[in-house]
Design an enzyme around this catalytic site. Structure first.
Site, PDB file in Angstrom:
ATOM      1  N   GLY A  39       0.783  -1.226   0.000  1.00 19.49           N
ATOM      2  CA  GLY A  39       0.000   0.000   0.000  1.00 19.49           C
ATOM      3  C   GLY A  39       0.818   1.281   0.000  1.00 19.49           C
ATOM      4  O   GLY A  39       0.479   2.241  -0.691  1.00 19.49           O
ATOM      5  N   THR A  40       1.892   1.319   0.775  1.00 17.82           N
ATOM      6  CA  THR A  40       2.700   2.539   0.842  1.00 17.82           C
ATOM      7  C   THR A  40       3.324   2.857  -0.506  1.00 17.82           C
ATOM      8  O   THR A  40       3.303   4.012  -0.956  1.00 17.82           O
ATOM      9  CB  THR A  40       3.787   2.406   1.926  1.00 17.82           C
ATOM     10  OG1 THR A  40       3.162   2.309   3.203  1.00 17.82           O
ATOM     11  CG2 THR A  40       4.718   3.610   1.913  1.00 17.82           C
TER      12      THR A  40
ATOM     13  N   ASN B 199      -8.815   3.305   8.386  1.00 18.92           N
ATOM     14  CA  ASN B 199      -8.172   2.212   9.106  1.00 18.92           C
ATOM     15  C   ASN B 199      -8.282   2.322  10.621  1.00 18.92           C
ATOM     16  O   ASN B 199      -7.980   1.354  11.323  1.00 18.92           O
ATOM     17  CB  ASN B 199      -6.688   2.128   8.722  1.00 18.92           C
ATOM     18  CG  ASN B 199      -5.974   3.450   8.899  1.00 18.92           C
ATOM     19  OD1 ASN B 199      -6.354   4.449   8.284  1.00 18.92           O
ATOM     20  ND2 ASN B 199      -4.945   3.481   9.718  1.00 18.92           N
TER      21      ASN B 199
ATOM     22  N   SER C 269      -2.812  -3.792  -0.322  1.00 21.23           N
ATOM     23  CA  SER C 269      -1.715  -4.476   0.342  1.00 21.23           C
ATOM     24  C   SER C 269      -2.176  -5.866   0.770  1.00 21.23           C
ATOM     25  O   SER C 269      -3.222  -6.009   1.401  1.00 21.23           O
ATOM     26  CB  SER C 269      -1.260  -3.672   1.564  1.00 21.23           C
ATOM     27  OG  SER C 269      -0.025  -4.138   2.044  1.00 21.23           O
TER      28      SER C 269
ATOM     29  N   HIS D  92      -1.131  -8.023   3.013  1.00 23.16           N
ATOM     30  CA  HIS D  92      -1.128  -8.461   4.411  1.00 23.16           C
ATOM     31  C   HIS D  92      -2.375  -8.041   5.178  1.00 23.16           C
ATOM     32  O   HIS D  92      -2.575  -8.449   6.326  1.00 23.16           O
ATOM     33  CB  HIS D  92       0.141  -7.975   5.129  1.00 23.16           C
ATOM     34  CG  HIS D  92       0.141  -6.540   5.515  1.00 23.16           C
ATOM     35  ND1 HIS D  92      -0.123  -6.113   6.802  1.00 23.16           N
ATOM     36  CD2 HIS D  92       0.381  -5.418   4.804  1.00 23.16           C
ATOM     37  CE1 HIS D  92      -0.034  -4.791   6.865  1.00 23.16           C
ATOM     38  NE2 HIS D  92       0.276  -4.352   5.667  1.00 23.16           N
TER      39      HIS D  92
ATOM     40  N   THR E  85      12.664  -7.197  -9.917  1.00 23.78           N
ATOM     41  CA  THR E  85      12.171  -8.564 -10.108  1.00 23.78           C
ATOM     42  C   THR E  85      10.959  -8.820  -9.228  1.00 23.78           C
ATOM     43  O   THR E  85      10.991  -8.566  -8.017  1.00 23.78           O
ATOM     44  CB  THR E  85      13.276  -9.587  -9.779  1.00 23.78           C
ATOM     45  OG1 THR E  85      14.397  -9.354 -10.616  1.00 23.78           O
ATOM     46  CG2 THR E  85      12.784 -11.009  -9.971  1.00 23.78           C
TER      47      THR E  85
ATOM     48  N   CYS F 283       1.155   2.086  11.898  1.00 24.17           N
ATOM     49  CA  CYS F 283       2.273   2.843  11.340  1.00 24.17           C
ATOM     50  C   CYS F 283       2.683   4.002  12.230  1.00 24.17           C
ATOM     51  O   CYS F 283       3.686   4.652  11.990  1.00 24.17           O
ATOM     52  CB  CYS F 283       1.914   3.351   9.937  1.00 24.17           C
ATOM     53  SG  CYS F 283       1.658   2.005   8.755  1.00 24.17           S
TER      54      CYS F 283
END
Length: 381
Positions: A71-72, A151, A199, A201, A237, A326
């Site tokens: 997400g970041t 959030n 994201s 996770h 990659t 965060c």
């Protein structure tokens, strides 16, 4: 005593099927997706198969999915690259005061570069007035970034309404949907969304992987420079094992699964509130309980320090939160609660976030509710 994890808004445990498929991927897919030999082609096919699965979850084209680290990175890419590539058309950006730090800190970075940012307020229920957005929108507005669901308090923002207003405006519309993707049915093309960050996770997938949806109708320069991965849109990659895990997590997120989660989490919330009422615990719900993500419950307990409450619960094997992971470990108050109530309001230091997910059941929630009530009563003695 069995520990109880109720901080799924911060991060979610990986689903067993996700772990299995990642282990299988690491053991059996050895090639680099950019290599042209057999091993590379095998990895590339796997990558593209997963891209199709993820695209289908949003009803978008596979080409519109760009794999990244989460997400970041998605927020930074969408905001910075849109701003820099369109600055000749204008220098005005719009966001809200309750965005994730990945958006707010990026906006502050752009302000130092000369961009002007309007931070839209919310009311005491965490609601964004669409009239405030209309008033803020200008001819030189080049980007609007508004989160899909908050959030900390769980509020859903008026994404469809904003998208409809922007259909006749050239501004690019980005939404951070990291918290909402696991429970809400999202259709970027239908809602007028140009860029959308996810994201893995947060949906029982692995950490350090995610994707950015980019509408084919807009152009967006690469944020990272180097190789030609992701059709030159994101160098580096690809984390194939992580992407495979994310793909499996997305596969598990069927429409019926999302509906079941809504029902189950609403039951959990009611169990907690009913127990608090029965034990005459004074509380307030932060945010709008009628317009929110089902897995987040943010409560204020007047006269009870949230830090002290968390410490007592942690000692009993229970994990909840005071807000965004965060900003954990800092002494700074929640910027979301400040946006609702103003600075120095008592609610800011008396509020906790409880968030549900994989592994929770009614028995756990009942046990948690009992311990929560007992702990609050002891603190207030």
């Amino acid at each position: 005593m069995e520990p109880i994890y109720l901080d799924h808004a911060a991060t979610t445990p990986a689903h067993p099927a996700v772990i299995d498929i990642m282990a299988n991927e690491m053991a059996n897919t050895v090639g680099n997706p950019s290599s042209i030999h057999t091993f590379g082609r095998q990895a590339h096919r796997r990558l593209e198969d997963i891209r199709q699965v993820i695209a289908a979850s949003l009803d978008v084209l596979p080409h519109e999915i760009i794999f990244n680290s989460g997400g970041t990175e998605g927020d930074n890419t969408a905001i910075i690259e849109t701003a820099l590539s369109k600055k000749e058309q204008g220098m005005h950006l719009i966001t809200t005061m309750i965005e994730h730090p990945a958006v707010l800190e990026t906006m502050k970075y752009l302000e130092k570069m000369g961009f002007e940012v309007t931070y839209l307020p919310v009311d005491e229920n965490g609601e964004l007035a669409i009239a405030d957005f209309e008033k803020a929108l200008r001819d030189d507005t080049i980007l609007v970034s508004v989160m899909y669901g908050n959030n900390e308090i769980g509020n859903l923002l008026p994404i469809k309404e904003i998208g409809a207003l922007l259909k006749t405006h050239p501004a690019i519309f980005h939404t951070d949907a990291v918290q909402a993707y696991g429970s809400e049915l999202i259709s970027p093309h239908e809602f007028g969304i140009d860029l959308l960050s996810i994201s893995a996770h947060k949906i029982n997938g692995p950490k350090g992987v995610g994707f950015l949806f980019k509408n084919d109708a807009i152009s967006l320069p690469a944020f990272l420079h180097g190789g030609e991965q992701e059709e030159k849109r994101r160098a580096g990659t690809e984390n194939l094992a992580g992407i495979a895990g994310m793909g499996e997590a997305v596969t598990l997120l069927t429409e019926s699964e999302k509906e079941q989660r809504h029902k189950k989490y609403a039951e959990y919330q009611q169990l907690i509130l009913t127990h608090l009422n029965e034990n005459k615990i004074v509380y307030e719900i932060n945010g709008n309980p009628e317009n929110k993500l089902a897995h987040i419950l943010n409560l204020r307990f007047p006269g009870v320090s949230s830090d002290l409450l968390l410490m007592h619960l942690d000692l009993q094997g229970i994990a909840i939160s005071t807000g965004s992971a965060c900003t954990a470990g800092t002494v700074e108050p929640s910027h979301v609660l400040e946006a609702l109530y103003g600075k120095n309001h008592p609610a800011i230091k008396e509020s906790v976030r409880i968030s549900f997910g994989l592994g929770n059941d009614c028995e756990q929630i009942q046990r948690f509710s009992a311990i929560l009530s007992e702990t609050i009563q002891k603190i207030k003695q």
